[in-house]
Design a protein around this motif. Structure first.
Motif, PDB file in Angstrom:
ATOM      1  N   GLY A  15       0.797  -1.207   0.000  1.00 45.76           N
ATOM      2  CA  GLY A  15       0.000   0.000   0.000  1.00 45.76           C
ATOM      3  C   GLY A  15       0.834   1.262   0.000  1.00 45.76           C
ATOM      4  N   SER A  16       0.148   2.396   0.063  1.00 45.35           N
ATOM      5  CA  SER A  16       0.810   3.689   0.001  1.00 45.35           C
ATOM      6  C   SER A  16       0.320   4.626   1.092  1.00 45.35           C
ATOM      7  N   LEU A  17       1.185   5.538   1.477  1.00 50.21           N
ATOM      8  CA  LEU A  17       0.850   6.609   2.399  1.00 50.21           C
ATOM      9  C   LEU A  17       1.604   7.857   1.977  1.00 50.21           C
ATOM     10  N   ARG A  18       1.028   9.005   2.270  1.00 51.51           N
ATOM     11  CA  ARG A  18       1.724  10.263   2.070  1.00 51.51           C
ATOM     12  C   ARG A  18       1.805  10.995   3.400  1.00 51.51           C
ATOM     13  N   LEU A  19       3.016  11.200   3.864  1.00 52.42           N
ATOM     14  CA  LEU A  19       3.244  11.932   5.087  1.00 52.42           C
ATOM     15  C   LEU A  19       3.439  13.409   4.778  1.00 52.42           C
ATOM     16  N   SER A  20       2.972  14.250   5.678  1.00 53.76           N
ATOM     17  CA  SER A  20       3.140  15.688   5.532  1.00 53.76           C
ATOM     18  C   SER A  20       3.801  16.255   6.773  1.00 53.76           C
ATOM     19  N   CYS A  21       4.575  17.288   6.584  1.00 54.80           N
ATOM     20  CA  CYS A  21       5.212  17.992   7.689  1.00 54.80           C
ATOM     21  C   CYS A  21       5.095  19.481   7.421  1.00 54.80           C
ATOM     22  N   THR A  22       4.406  20.167   8.298  1.00 59.09           N
ATOM     23  CA  THR A  22       4.207  21.598   8.147  1.00 59.09           C
ATOM     24  C   THR A  22       5.037  22.356   9.175  1.00 59.09           C
ATOM     25  N   ALA A  23       5.754  23.349   8.703  1.00 59.45           N
ATOM     26  CA  ALA A  23       6.617  24.146   9.563  1.00 59.45           C
ATOM     27  C   ALA A  23       5.967  25.480   9.903  1.00 59.45           C
ATOM     28  N   SER A  24       6.201  25.922  11.107  1.00 60.45           N
ATOM     29  CA  SER A  24       5.739  27.236  11.535  1.00 60.45           C
ATOM     30  C   SER A  24       6.815  27.873  12.392  1.00 60.45           C
ATOM     31  N   GLY A  25       6.755  29.183  12.495  1.00 64.50           N
ATOM     32  CA  GLY A  25       7.775  29.908  13.224  1.00 64.50           C
ATOM     33  C   GLY A  25       8.636  30.699  12.259  1.00 64.50           C
ATOM     34  N   ARG A  26       9.940  30.529  12.374  1.00 59.84           N
ATOM     35  CA  ARG A  26      10.874  31.255  11.525  1.00 59.84           C
ATOM     36  C   ARG A  26      11.034  30.553  10.183  1.00 59.84           C
TER      37      ARG A  26
END
Length: 123
Positions: free
Chosen positions: A16-27
């Motif tokens: 199977g498949s998955l898509r991971l996300s990583c969102t940055a905040s701050g500087r």
């Protein structure tokens, strides 16, 4: 100065498949290389993939080549890891990491880390 939050983990069947996300905040105006690492219980954290701040270059661990794709959307301050053809040995907590500088593949070289998202691949 930088907060990273991962999402997209879950339980999938082998292949199977998955898509991971990583969102940055701050500087987020600072230039960062961003990477994905993973760690199984009782094991050392290992490198998976990294993308440069300009998104013009990527590098993958041998275990990820041909199956995983890292990308980033600078406008959204988000980095992704598309994982296809998943195997049970991919089971681990996946962490997003960032560093202000050039690409590195060792965990201790990274300054900022997310809390991780669990990926479990069943046989």
């Amino acid at each position: 100065q930088l907060l990273l939050v991962e999402s997209g983990g879950g339980l999938v069947q082998t292949g199977g498949s998955l898509r991971l996300s990583c969102t940055a905040s701050g500087r987020t105006s600072t230039t960062y290389a961003m990477a994905w690492f993973r760690q199984a219980p009782g094991k050392e954290r290992e490198f998976v993939a990294v993308v440069t701040s300009s998104a013009d270059s990527t590098y993958y661990a041998d275990s990820a080549k041909g199956r995983f794709t890292i990308s980033r959307d600078t406008a959204k301050n988000t980095v992704y890891l598309q994982m296809n053809s998943l195997k049970p040995e991919d089971t681990a907590a996946y962490y997003c990491a960032a560093r202000s500088g050039f690409v590195r593949v060792k965990a201790h070289e990274y300054e900022y880390w997310g809390q991780g998202t669990q990926v479990t691949v069943s046989s």
